[in-house]
Write a protein that holds these residues in place. Structure first.
Motif, PDB file in Angstrom:
ATOM      1  N   ALA A 129      64.561  63.793 -51.948  1.00 23.23           N
ATOM      2  CA  ALA A 129      64.849  62.404 -52.291  1.00 23.23           C
ATOM      3  C   ALA A 129      64.500  61.499 -51.121  1.00 23.23           C
ATOM      4  O   ALA A 129      64.472  61.913 -49.965  1.00 23.23           O
ATOM      5  CB  ALA A 129      66.329  62.268 -52.650  1.00 23.23           C
ATOM      6  N   TYR A 135      65.610  58.395 -48.890  1.00 22.57           N
ATOM      7  CA  TYR A 135      66.866  57.724 -48.542  1.00 22.57           C
ATOM      8  C   TYR A 135      66.815  57.284 -47.090  1.00 22.57           C
ATOM      9  O   TYR A 135      66.252  57.973 -46.233  1.00 22.57           O
ATOM     10  CB  TYR A 135      68.054  58.671 -48.760  1.00 22.57           C
ATOM     11  CG  TYR A 135      69.373  58.110 -48.291  1.00 22.57           C
ATOM     12  CD1 TYR A 135      69.961  57.041 -48.949  1.00 22.57           C
ATOM     13  CD2 TYR A 135      70.029  58.648 -47.184  1.00 22.57           C
ATOM     14  CE1 TYR A 135      71.175  56.514 -48.514  1.00 22.57           C
ATOM     15  CE2 TYR A 135      71.244  58.145 -46.752  1.00 22.57           C
ATOM     16  CZ  TYR A 135      71.808  57.074 -47.417  1.00 22.57           C
ATOM     17  OH  TYR A 135      72.999  56.556 -47.001  1.00 22.57           O
ATOM     18  N   PRO A 167      68.942  63.482 -47.420  1.00 24.22           N
ATOM     19  CA  PRO A 167      68.655  62.684 -48.613  1.00 24.22           C
ATOM     20  C   PRO A 167      69.021  63.402 -49.907  1.00 24.22           C
ATOM     21  O   PRO A 167      69.512  62.772 -50.853  1.00 24.22           O
ATOM     22  CB  PRO A 167      67.140  62.444 -48.505  1.00 24.22           C
ATOM     23  CG  PRO A 167      66.873  62.479 -47.037  1.00 24.22           C
ATOM     24  CD  PRO A 167      67.790  63.535 -46.500  1.00 24.22           C
ATOM     25  N   ASP A 168      68.804  64.709 -49.954  1.00 22.01           N
ATOM     26  CA  ASP A 168      69.147  65.441 -51.175  1.00 22.01           C
ATOM     27  C   ASP A 168      70.652  65.442 -51.422  1.00 22.01           C
ATOM     28  O   ASP A 168      71.105  65.321 -52.573  1.00 22.01           O
ATOM     29  CB  ASP A 168      68.635  66.883 -51.085  1.00 22.01           C
ATOM     30  CG  ASP A 168      67.124  66.969 -51.311  1.00 22.01           C
ATOM     31  OD1 ASP A 168      66.546  65.975 -51.797  1.00 22.01           O
ATOM     32  OD2 ASP A 168      66.549  68.016 -51.002  1.00 22.01           O
ATOM     33  N   ALA A 172      71.550  62.113 -52.697  1.00 23.20           N
ATOM     34  CA  ALA A 172      71.134  61.995 -54.099  1.00 23.20           C
ATOM     35  C   ALA A 172      72.120  62.701 -55.023  1.00 23.20           C
ATOM     36  O   ALA A 172      72.386  62.234 -56.139  1.00 23.20           O
ATOM     37  CB  ALA A 172      69.730  62.575 -54.268  1.00 23.20           C
ATOM     38  N   ARG A 173      72.686  63.813 -54.592  1.00 18.91           N
ATOM     39  CA  ARG A 173      73.684  64.511 -55.409  1.00 18.91           C
ATOM     40  C   ARG A 173      74.950  63.663 -55.552  1.00 18.91           C
ATOM     41  O   ARG A 173      75.510  63.549 -56.643  1.00 18.91           O
ATOM     42  CB  ARG A 173      74.027  65.863 -54.770  1.00 18.91           C
ATOM     43  CG  ARG A 173      74.972  66.725 -55.604  1.00 18.91           C
ATOM     44  CD  ARG A 173      75.385  67.969 -54.861  1.00 18.91           C
ATOM     45  NE  ARG A 173      76.263  67.662 -53.735  1.00 18.91           N
ATOM     46  CZ  ARG A 173      77.586  67.427 -53.861  1.00 18.91           C
ATOM     47  NH1 ARG A 173      78.164  67.448 -55.054  1.00 18.91           N
ATOM     48  NH2 ARG A 173      78.304  67.168 -52.792  1.00 18.91           N
ATOM     49  N   ARG A 177      74.252  60.704 -57.955  1.00 15.40           N
ATOM     50  CA  ARG A 177      73.381  61.103 -59.067  1.00 15.40           C
ATOM     51  C   ARG A 177      73.525  60.198 -60.282  1.00 15.40           C
ATOM     52  O   ARG A 177      72.605  60.091 -61.102  1.00 15.40           O
ATOM     53  CB  ARG A 177      73.650  62.556 -59.451  1.00 15.40           C
ATOM     54  CG  ARG A 177      75.090  62.860 -59.830  1.00 15.40           C
ATOM     55  CD  ARG A 177      75.304  64.374 -59.979  1.00 15.40           C
ATOM     56  NE  ARG A 177      76.694  64.729 -60.267  1.00 15.40           N
ATOM     57  CZ  ARG A 177      77.649  64.851 -59.334  1.00 15.40           C
ATOM     58  NH1 ARG A 177      77.332  64.644 -58.056  1.00 15.40           N
ATOM     59  NH2 ARG A 177      78.874  65.180 -59.677  1.00 15.40           N
ATOM     60  N   ALA A 216      71.342  56.358 -59.214  1.00 18.10           N
ATOM     61  CA  ALA A 216      70.127  56.662 -58.463  1.00 18.10           C
ATOM     62  C   ALA A 216      69.502  55.403 -57.867  1.00 18.10           C
ATOM     63  O   ALA A 216      68.887  55.442 -56.787  1.00 18.10           O
ATOM     64  CB  ALA A 216      69.123  57.381 -59.368  1.00 18.10           C
ATOM     65  N   LEU A 276      70.524  54.557 -54.374  1.00 13.96           N
ATOM     66  CA  LEU A 276      69.836  55.326 -53.338  1.00 13.96           C
ATOM     67  C   LEU A 276      68.459  54.725 -53.054  1.00 13.96           C
ATOM     68  O   LEU A 276      68.065  54.572 -51.893  1.00 13.96           O
ATOM     69  CB  LEU A 276      69.691  56.780 -53.801  1.00 13.96           C
ATOM     70  CG  LEU A 276      69.609  57.851 -52.718  1.00 13.96           C
ATOM     71  CD1 LEU A 276      70.953  58.022 -52.043  1.00 13.96           C
ATOM     72  CD2 LEU A 276      69.137  59.173 -53.317  1.00 13.96           C
ATOM     73  N   ALA A 277      67.751  54.357 -54.111  1.00 15.50           N
ATOM     74  CA  ALA A 277      66.408  53.809 -53.947  1.00 15.50           C
ATOM     75  C   ALA A 277      66.430  52.477 -53.208  1.00 15.50           C
ATOM     76  O   ALA A 277      65.467  52.133 -52.500  1.00 15.50           O
ATOM     77  CB  ALA A 277      65.740  53.647 -55.309  1.00 15.50           C
TER      78      ALA A 277
END
Length: 638
Positions: A2, A4, A225-226, A229-230, A233, A236, A239-240
């Motif tokens: 992801a 971030y 970042p992952d 993202a979790r 979730r 989203a 995060l972007a």
């Protein structure tokens, strides 16, 4: 992976709030795969240069920002989008700092209205969301359309899903888009214990008394970042938007272009032309025909032209002109002064009157001090009579204005003894144990906290409370404690200094200080001028007065007879206390009649004394490294 960017990062330059150095946070973000990282300490830009330098080494972009804490509004993260917006942010922080005492910042929302153009603003919601916050967020978004966001943090409180949904609805209603952050205070989970300790130091309590003043968990560290993202979730876009803000905020400290003032240049002349004129005029005065029938010696003339050419190629003429102007003022007020340091030992500084060291008596290469290859700025320290140095400082403020001149900061960091004392008290160790531990420390760095010395005190360094205290004290060593003022390093700019770096009040009356220290200034290639105080110059001034009063002879520093054998004989006998000022081993080794080894012995004899019994075979580690001497033998009667 992801995309971030962590935007809510507090370093240890939010004094006694953050638990990690800026470089630790930057390197960890790079290792975790972040696209960039934003640094946002509280009402300060004190740590951004360290982060920027670390980012350059790691290949990670660092966003320069701050957290604005207002007296009448919820806090905001603020990131300037370009160079002009960065200048406005510096002005905003300067306004808040100058209306408050040293170390404080008094900001009002009306200040943001004046300086908020071009800023990306991220509102930080309180724990308990209420209608008052919703109204203030709506008003802010209306005042700065397209610039406002709302931060969302996953707090692990059990109600995070409901809270994130409520924040998303509030963001949509107020037109302040939701952006994910993690409210980072340290780079890795294992730094949480030190974070708790610095909180206790700040609050003046022990761990047992801290209660809800401590964070509830160890989740305020940088996450991948992952992982972010979790956690987000179901949101989203939040995060972007961290990446969106990073792309909007293009400002980098690389965009700062330092420009020297031009008041010291006469009309119609460039700085280099003015410097050439003053240098040649000074050379004629220093080498008058009655003493030098052939005029300026060829060797001196050639050296002067060489130095002028090198200064021209590096565009350092304004720097030398400013130092000359300050020295000129001091001499006009009959204030004794003397340049020293690198470039001061040069032909041009002798001709400009900055130094009284006759270049015909020494043979030093100018490139030793100003070099195109090293790309280092010149370093001229000018000492003034300590009783009258304040007159010179106030002259600088008056000539350039406080919006264009400020003293560099001096960063006070925890040393070993202070770290042991503060950590011990925070962990609730008994006062006598804390005093014993602090008294056993011999040195400044983390290596000075030695388990062997702890055992000599009859304590067990492996006992759990003591082990924790020693380990945390080692981590705390080197942490910034507060900013104070440099002993006299001035930064002067052509435009407003307050658009380059925030200016704050010093504890001393009529002093203002910038937030960056000499290392930060060097990293950004910003020149400073050292206006220093020296008590010995006051003594010399009074000695000159006594000589004139009793003998009728008048002396200047340049006219004092040199190479007096009796002086060297006294130094060799170490019979100099209260008579001579010896600056350093390097200067002592230049004395032709004094053997350096003899000086080392003298240094050790006066510096070896420490609390407790004197042991003849004990040599301080610093002196051992510098001199190579392992032991000292004392006379039998000592």
């Amino acid at each position: 992976m992801a995309d971030y960017v962590e935007l809510q990062v507090t370093t240890n330059f939010s004094f006694l709030r953050g638990g990690s150095h800026p470089h630790e946070l930057v390197l960890t973000a790079q290792q975790l795969g972040h696209r960039a990282i934003g640094i946002a300490d509280r009402n300060t830009l004190a740590g951004v240069v360290r982060a920027h330098s670390a980012g350059q080494q790691a290949g990670l972009r660092v966003l320069v920002g701050t957290r604005l804490d207002f007296a009448d509004h919820p806090s905001l993260l603020c990131y300037p989008s370009d160079r002009a917006a960065y200048g406005r942010l510096c002005r905003l922080l300067t306004v808040g700092r100058l209306r408050a005492p040293k170390g404080a910042c008094d900001l009002r929302l009306a200040d943001l209205a004046a300086w908020g153009q071009g800023q990306c603003l991220i509102a930080l919601p309180p724990d308990d969301l209420d209608d008052g916050f919703a109204r203030s967020l709506g008003a802010l978004a209306g005042r700065f359309p397209g610039q406002c966001y709302l931060a969302a943090v996953h707090r692990y409180r059990g109600d995070d899903a409901a809270r994130l949904d409520r924040l998303a609805a509030l963001a949509a209603a107020t037109h302040a888009p939701l952006v994910a952050t993690n409210d980072v205070h340290y780079h890795a989970p294992d730094r949480r214990a030190l974070q708790d300790v610095v909180t206790c130091i700040r609050e003046g309590c022990t761990i047992a008394e801290a209660g809800f003043r401590l964070a509830a968990n160890a989740e305020r560290h940088l996450k991948s970042p992952d992982e972010m993202a979790r956690l987000f979730r179901h949101h989203a876009q939040a995060l972007a938007r961290s990446l969106e803000i990073a792309e909007r905020c293009t400002f980098s400290l690389d965009a700062l272009r330092y420009e020297y003032p031009e008041e010291t240049t006469e009309a119609g002349r460039t700085p280099q032309q003015q410097l050439v004129h003053l240098a040649r005029q000074g050379a004629a005065e220093r080498f008058p025909p009655e003493r030098f029938p052939g005029g300026v010696p060829d060797k001196i003339r050639a050296a002067l032209e060489h130095e002028l050419a090198l200064i021209d190629s590096l565009a350092y003429a304004p720097y030398f002109l400013t130092v000359h102007d300050i020295v000129r003022f001091a001499r006009s007020q009959d204030i004794l002064c003397q340049g020293r340091g690198s470039a001061a030992n040069s032909v041009i500084c002798y001709c400009l009157g900055i130094t009284s060291v006759d270049p015909t008596q020494i043979d030093l290469l100018f490139e030793r001090f100003v070099s195109a290859e090293r790309n280092e700025p010149p370093d001229i320290d000018v000492d003034f009579e300590h009783e009258r140095r304040e007159e010179v400082i106030q002259y600088v403020y008056q000539k350039y204005g406080r919006h264009r001149a400020g003293i560099a900061a001096s960063l006070n960091c925890y040393r070993a003894r202070g770290a042991v004392r503060e950590v011990g008290k925070a962990l609730g160790l008994s006062l006598d144990t804390v005093a014993k531990l602090a008294g056993s420390v011999w040195g400044w760095g983390a290596e000075a906290i030695d388990d062997a010395r702890v055992r000599e005190l009859g304590l067990d360094p492996d006992a759990r409370p003591l082990r924790l205290a020693l380990d945390l004290a080692r981590e705390l060593v080197g942490f910034p404690r507060h900013l104070s003022q440099h002993v006299g390093g001035f930064v002067i700019t052509r435009g407003p200094l307050s658009e380059v770096v925030p200016i704050t009040n010093a504890a001393m009356e009529d002093r203002t200080v910038i937030e960056w220290d000499k290392d930060d200034l060097d990293a950004l290639h910003i020149l400073k001028i050292d206006v220093l105080a020296l008590g010995m110059l006051t003594c010399i001034r009074k000695a000159f007065g006594l000589i004139a009063q009793h003998t009728g002879q008048t002396y200047t520093l340049a006219a004092v007879p040199a190479e007096d054998p009796a002086v060297y004989d006294m130094l060799c006998r170490a019979d100099s206390l209260g008579v001579f000022q010896v600056e350093s081993r390097a200067q002592m080794s230049m004395l032709p009649r004094l053997k350096p080894r003899k000086f080392y012995d003298l240094v050790i004899e006066v510096a070896i004394v420490r609390p407790g019994p004197i042991q003849g075979d004990m040599v301080h580690p610093y002196l051992r490294r510098r001199t190579g001497i392992e032991t000292v033998e004392y006379p039998k009667d000592e």
